[in-house]
Write an enzyme that holds these catalytic residues in place. Structure first.
Site, PDB file in Angstrom:
ATOM      1  N   HIS A   1      34.324  22.746 -56.629  1.00 38.62           N
ATOM      2  CA  HIS A   1      35.482  22.981 -55.758  1.00 38.62           C
ATOM      3  C   HIS A   1      36.563  21.969 -56.068  1.00 38.62           C
ATOM      4  O   HIS A   1      36.296  20.962 -56.731  1.00 38.62           O
ATOM      5  CB  HIS A   1      35.074  22.963 -54.293  1.00 38.62           C
ATOM      6  CG  HIS A   1      34.746  21.618 -53.714  1.00 38.62           C
ATOM      7  ND1 HIS A   1      35.666  20.847 -53.062  1.00 38.62           N
ATOM      8  CD2 HIS A   1      33.587  20.909 -53.671  1.00 38.62           C
ATOM      9  CE1 HIS A   1      35.093  19.738 -52.632  1.00 38.62           C
ATOM     10  NE2 HIS A   1      33.838  19.738 -52.985  1.00 38.62           N
TER      11      HIS A   1
ATOM     12  N   ASP B   1      34.584  13.096 -54.900  1.00 38.89           N
ATOM     13  CA  ASP B   1      34.275  14.388 -54.302  1.00 38.89           C
ATOM     14  C   ASP B   1      35.565  15.137 -54.067  1.00 38.89           C
ATOM     15  O   ASP B   1      36.287  14.817 -53.123  1.00 38.89           O
ATOM     16  CB  ASP B   1      33.514  14.169 -52.988  1.00 38.89           C
ATOM     17  CG  ASP B   1      33.172  15.467 -52.276  1.00 38.89           C
ATOM     18  OD1 ASP B   1      33.481  16.546 -52.803  1.00 38.89           O
ATOM     19  OD2 ASP B   1      32.585  15.391 -51.184  1.00 38.89           O
TER      20      ASP B   1
ATOM     21  N   GLU C   1      36.101  24.309 -49.948  1.00 40.01           N
ATOM     22  CA  GLU C   1      34.666  24.014 -49.837  1.00 40.01           C
ATOM     23  C   GLU C   1      34.430  23.045 -48.710  1.00 40.01           C
ATOM     24  O   GLU C   1      33.470  23.149 -47.948  1.00 40.01           O
ATOM     25  CB  GLU C   1      34.147  23.424 -51.160  1.00 40.01           C
ATOM     26  CG  GLU C   1      32.637  23.199 -51.195  1.00 40.01           C
ATOM     27  CD  GLU C   1      32.167  21.817 -50.750  1.00 40.01           C
ATOM     28  OE1 GLU C   1      30.957  21.562 -50.781  1.00 40.01           O
ATOM     29  OE2 GLU C   1      32.999  20.968 -50.358  1.00 40.01           O
ATOM     30  N   GLU C   2      35.332  22.075 -48.615  1.00 36.74           N
ATOM     31  CA  GLU C   2      35.135  21.000 -47.630  1.00 36.74           C
ATOM     32  C   GLU C   2      35.092  21.517 -46.200  1.00 36.74           C
ATOM     33  O   GLU C   2      34.455  20.929 -45.336  1.00 36.74           O
ATOM     34  CB  GLU C   2      36.237  19.947 -47.776  1.00 36.74           C
ATOM     35  CG  GLU C   2      36.164  19.140 -49.083  1.00 36.74           C
ATOM     36  CD  GLU C   2      34.941  18.243 -49.157  1.00 36.74           C
ATOM     37  OE1 GLU C   2      34.128  18.253 -48.219  1.00 36.74           O
ATOM     38  OE2 GLU C   2      34.798  17.541 -50.172  1.00 36.74           O
TER      39      GLU C   2
ATOM     40  N   ASP D   1      29.350  19.144 -58.097  1.00 36.27           N
ATOM     41  CA  ASP D   1      30.355  18.849 -57.084  1.00 36.27           C
ATOM     42  C   ASP D   1      30.904  17.451 -57.326  1.00 36.27           C
ATOM     43  O   ASP D   1      32.072  17.274 -57.666  1.00 36.27           O
ATOM     44  CB  ASP D   1      29.685  18.995 -55.704  1.00 36.27           C
ATOM     45  CG  ASP D   1      30.650  18.832 -54.549  1.00 36.27           C
ATOM     46  OD1 ASP D   1      31.516  17.941 -54.636  1.00 36.27           O
ATOM     47  OD2 ASP D   1      30.546  19.562 -53.555  1.00 36.27           O
TER      48      ASP D   1
ATOM     49  N   HIS E   1      34.271  10.592 -48.822  1.00 34.23           N
ATOM     50  CA  HIS E   1      35.307  11.190 -47.945  1.00 34.23           C
ATOM     51  C   HIS E   1      36.272  10.171 -47.348  1.00 34.23           C
ATOM     52  O   HIS E   1      36.839  10.400 -46.276  1.00 34.23           O
ATOM     53  CB  HIS E   1      34.672  12.031 -46.826  1.00 34.23           C
ATOM     54  CG  HIS E   1      34.074  13.325 -47.308  1.00 34.23           C
ATOM     55  ND1 HIS E   1      33.541  14.264 -46.449  1.00 34.23           N
ATOM     56  CD2 HIS E   1      33.931  13.838 -48.556  1.00 34.23           C
ATOM     57  CE1 HIS E   1      33.100  15.310 -47.169  1.00 34.23           C
ATOM     58  NE2 HIS E   1      33.315  15.062 -48.432  1.00 34.23           N
TER      59      HIS E   1
END
Ligand SMILES: *[C@@H]1O[C@H](CO)[C@@H](O)[C@H](O)[C@H]1NC(C)=O
Ligand SMILES: *[C@@H]1O[C@H](CO)[C@@H](O)[C@H](O)[C@H]1NC(C)=O
Ligand SMILES: *[C@@H]1O[C@H](CO)[C@@H](O)[C@H](O)[C@H]1NC(C)=O
Ligand SMILES: *[C@@H]1O[C@H](CO)[C@@H](O)[C@H](O)[C@H]1NC(C)=O
Ligand SMILES: *[C@@H]1O[C@H](CO)[C@@H](O)[C@H](O)[C@H]1NC(C)=O
Ligand SMILES: *[C@@H]1O[C@H](CO)[C@@H](O)[C@H](O)[C@H]1NC(C)=O
Length: 771
Positions: free
Chosen positions: A388, A398, A436-437, A465, A563
């Protein structure tokens, strides 16, 4: 290609094909062989061919393609792509993310992929009010404000992190609103934690739940807090998880990979996957949305309480004021040097806590990008690679470590095609997923839209990912693919110098050393989980998947800066992959070679024998153990035991059939070079191997689960959407029986065993010569 006549003959070696049809296929077979021969004459091979005065074998051709591919994966390009895709914070559904989508599409087009295009969906998304920070406010009894969190993480590396609102601390899908109340510390927010809280006399009912990240998906934590009556939720990162060497400046980012004082993990709080308004169907503009926002909230798919993430510094402000019982020792952490965690409820002085969260739900357009390298022999067989590209902030780990690597895989493959006249026999499909998140939305909508086509054409879906750490590769996949992933890992040179010094020449060697099975025979390979875009492919469509990453044995699936706004290229280059990004490169090499193996192998590397072995030697013992712990009436015990024995018997039969089928494969492969008709035999074998995988899709879904979880062996865990669970239907029936141990529920356990058995019989019948 129509594979007419398959299975019509008794003798598996000689005639999978009706003899009257052979003529038609002979022409096809001959032309295919010619193409293979021409492919072998590429620039790279010609010297060797003529020097040795003999035609290269298929293995020679493959080996030489592999060498070229591995060599072409270029570190400098990966670095360039990484910077190109992480210029700005790019949350799904925003202009900035649209730019990233187009940057990916143009990178793929420049490399020369065919048919690069976007597939849009109109989906529900959630955003904060970026100009008003979400805050925690503490007031004294006379209403005076004592503490107010800033709600914004500070810029630490200005060149990379100065984008507008990069520091904004928020969680997607939170309800909008402000709540005040007493706070209760709920540890990880697991079912057990809430049960224990009730025993300890600290209910979260009507209170604000304070939970720490880790040991489970945040959306599930919030879901449980709400179910237990919380009016709001706060999530924090505990230094015991994210700053294990202490919180001194020297021990944290940017000096190390550990979380800085004001770092915050963002993320989704959805309890489910895909657009919450269109379960099982794609969110196309012209298709009806079956759910309303109110329904999605009532069903608990999106929270109806406000939720926000805080740093460990802010957690200290809350936790150092809390009263009540001391939390159990396993609930203690390192938020403050000498701080003992208490359960609450509330503060020791007469102070009050308020959380202000600004959030709105809105429909936005998202875009998946898709691009092809058309296969020369079987263009209608898809080897799919995906990652993604949407991120919570800059996303350099990520997911854009993966995005950059995937772009380089595409480019390197095109370079090999251009320079050697190799072209994969099957089509390679590149996928960049959006949103995706927010809950695997782009990939879920895609699989929902194309499920029938994918079930017919997709050979495998290979997902990468995030590059999590720098120690070893780690792979989750289905048992049919265990052998091929190990074989490919053996071909990839070890990127870690210190490992090579220990004699570990390949990625496989370090994998074996880092994550060995207990018996030491192979590296540990997990079952696919729910944490990324492979989930809808396997769980909804029954397509075998591989999900892989580089990991560290101690930190496992996550990393401290996960994140946060500090996932910028500095982190990849100077903290994680410091030896000139060699891990990124090796990841690309593994991905490319794994794809090539599926694309070029005449017989697909899907091994049903291994599946039989793994079910019998690993899964059934687990099941037997679970069943043996049930307290059943004599009659019910007999019923379940009988069914279990039938299952075991079918698995053994399936294994034997598969071993027999391997003889057919071996024979066909052996005669492949001599007998042009065998091209068709190979296609027939492949048809059966692909069909075997689909046997595990139960169209009615898994008992007690959302109907999109349809794989009877592998499902996403109910209690933790990050992890996978085995034979969830039986597991859920067992749980139901434990809660209410009656006849009906005992019968359901037996029935669910039979459901698995039914799939195993399907594999057996698929591999059998005749039905
Ligand atoms: C969110 O709540 C605030 C008050 O806390 C209100 O002013 C605002 O209109 C709400 N926004 C939405 C989108 O409901
Ligand atoms: C924690 O306790 C130790 C030992 O009592 C003391 O030396 C130290 O200053 C304390 N740290 C803080 C932050 O209070
Ligand atoms: C391969 O060749 C095509 C056609 O000439 C070109 O557009 C593309 O850029 C080339 N790709 C690479 C990676 O060399
Ligand atoms: C794994 O990562 C953690 C955090 O950086 C580190 O302390 C540990 O030494 C690493 N382990 C290995 C085997 O590299
Ligand atoms: C591997 O990661 C650790 C942090 O976990 C870091 O200290 C070390 O320098 C990294 N090694 C390489 C070669 O990148
Ligand atoms: C399939 O797996 C089994 C068990 O690991 C192995 O013995 C067999 O050689 C494999 N078959 C092929 C065709 O690779």
């Amino acid at each position: 290609m129509p594979y007419v006549g398959v299975g019509a003959q008794q003798d598996s070696h000689k005639a999978l094909l009706n003899p009257s049809m052979m003529k038609a296929y002979a022409v096809l077979g001959v032309s295919l062989l010619l193409i293979l021969a021409v492919a072998a004459m590429g620039k790279h091979h010609s010297e060797r061919i003529f020097n040795h005065h003999k035609a290269p074998t298929l293995e020679d051709v493959h080996k030489s393609t592999t060498d070229s591919l591995l060599q072409n994966i270029d570190v400098e390009r990966i670095k360039q792509y990484l910077r190109r895709f992480t210029k700005e914070p790019h949350v799904a559904g925003t202009e900035a993310n649209k730019k990233v989508a187009y940057a990916i599409a143009s990178a793929w087009s420049e490399a020369g992929l065919d048919d690069v295009h976007t597939i849009p969906y109109e989906v529900l998304l959630s955003y904060p009010k970026f100009d008003i920070p979400n805050r925690v406010i503490i007031k004294s009894s006379n209403g005076k404000e004592i503490f107010r969190s800033s709600g914004v993480s500070p810029v630490i590396i200005a060149e990379e992190q100065s984008g507008k609102y990069a520091g904004h601390q928020w969680l997607a899908w939170s309800a909008n609103g402000s709540v005040s109340g007493e706070v209760v510390y709920c540890n990880r927010g697991s079912d057990n934690d809430f049960k224990n809280l009730a025993h300890l006399g600290a209910s979260v009912e009507g209170k604000i739940a304070l939970m720490r990240y880790g040991e489970g998906f945040r959306g599930d934590k919030v879901h449980r807090a709400q179910k237990n009556g919380a009016i709001g939720a706060i999530l924090f990162s505990d230094p015991s998880d994210v700053a294990a060497d202490g919180t001194d400046e020297t021990q944290i980012y940017p000096n190390t990979i550990w979380m800085p004082h004001e770092g915050v993990q963002r993320g989704s709080c959805m309890h489910g996957d895909g657009d919450p308004l269109t379960p099982y169907h794609p969110s196309k503009k012209d298709l009806f949305k079956s759910k309303t926002i109110e329904e999605a909230k009532e069903e608990g798919v999106i929270p109806s309480i406000p939720v926000l993430p805080i740093s460990y510094s802010t957690a200290y402000e809350i936790m150092s004021r809390m009263k009540g019982r001391i939390a159990p020792s396993s609930w203690q952490g390192k938020v403050g040097e000498n701080l003992t965690y208490k359960l609450g409820p509330g503060f020791s002085k007469d102070e009050s806590l308020t959380i202000n969260v600004y959030s709105e739900l809105t429909t936005r357009r998202i875009r998946n990008i898709i691009g092809y390298i058309r296969g020369s022999q079987e263009p209608d067989r898809y080897v799919m690679l995906g990652n993604h590209f949407d991120a919570w902030v800059y996303g350099s780990m990520d997911p854009n470590s993966g995005t950059a690597i995937l772009a380089e895989v595409a480019r390197a493959m095109m370079q090999t095609i251009n320079e050697t006249s190799w072209r994969p026999a099957r089509t390679i499909v590149f996928n960049a997923w959006d949103a995706e998140e927010y809950g695997l939305i782009g990939s879920t909508e895609f699989v929902e839209e194309f499920v029938d086509i994918l079930q017919k054409r997709a050979v495998v879906y290979i997902n990468m990912d995030t590059l999590v750490a720098n120690t070893s590769i780690s792979v989750d996949t289905v048992p049919t693919l265990h052998n091929i992933v190990m074989e490919v890992a053996k071909k990839i040179p070890n990127p870690v110098a210190s490992e090579r010094k220990k004699g570990r020449e390949t990625v496989f060697d370090t994998w074996m050393a880092t994550f060995p099975l207990k018996d030491g025979t192979a590296p540990e390979i997990g079952i696919p989980n729910g944490g990324s875009d492979q989930a809808p492919f396997l769980n909804f469509a029954g397509i075998p998947v591989v999900n892989f990453e580089f990991k560290n044995a101690t930190t496992r699936d996550t990393y401290p800066l996960y994140h946060t706004m500090y996932e910028t290229p500095f982190t990849n280059e100077h903290l994680i992959d410091t030896d000139n990004m060699k891990i990124h490169q090796a990841t690309g090499q593994f991905w490319a070679e794994l794809a090539r193996s599926f694309a070029d192998a005449p017989v697909l590397p899907i091994n049903t024998t291994k599946l039989g072995h793994v079910i019998i030697s690993e899964y059934l013992p687990i099941l037997k153990n679970v069943l043996s712990k049930l307290s059943l009436s004599k009659e019910d015990a007999e019923m379940i035991k009988t069914q279990y024995k039938f299952l075991l018997k079918n698995c053994q039969e399936m294994l034997h059939m598969s071993e027999k089928f391997e003889e057919t494969i071996a024979f066909t492969q052996h005669s492949f070079s001599k007998n042009p008709y065998d091209m068709t035999h190979i296609a027939a074998i492949n048809e059966r191997l692909m069909s075997s995988e689909r046997c595990f899709v139960n169209p009615r879904g898994t008992l007690g689960r959302n109907p999109s979880a349809r794989h009877v062996l592998f499902s996403v865990s109910e209690s933790d959407s990050y992890s996978g669970s085995l034979m969830a239907g039986i597991g859920n029936a067992v749980d139901a029986y434990k809660n209410v141990p009656n006849k009906k529920n005992a019968r359901e356990v037996a029935n669910q065993i039979s459901v698995v058995q039914y799939s195993v019989k399907c594999v057996l019948n698929t591999l059998r010569e005749v039905i």
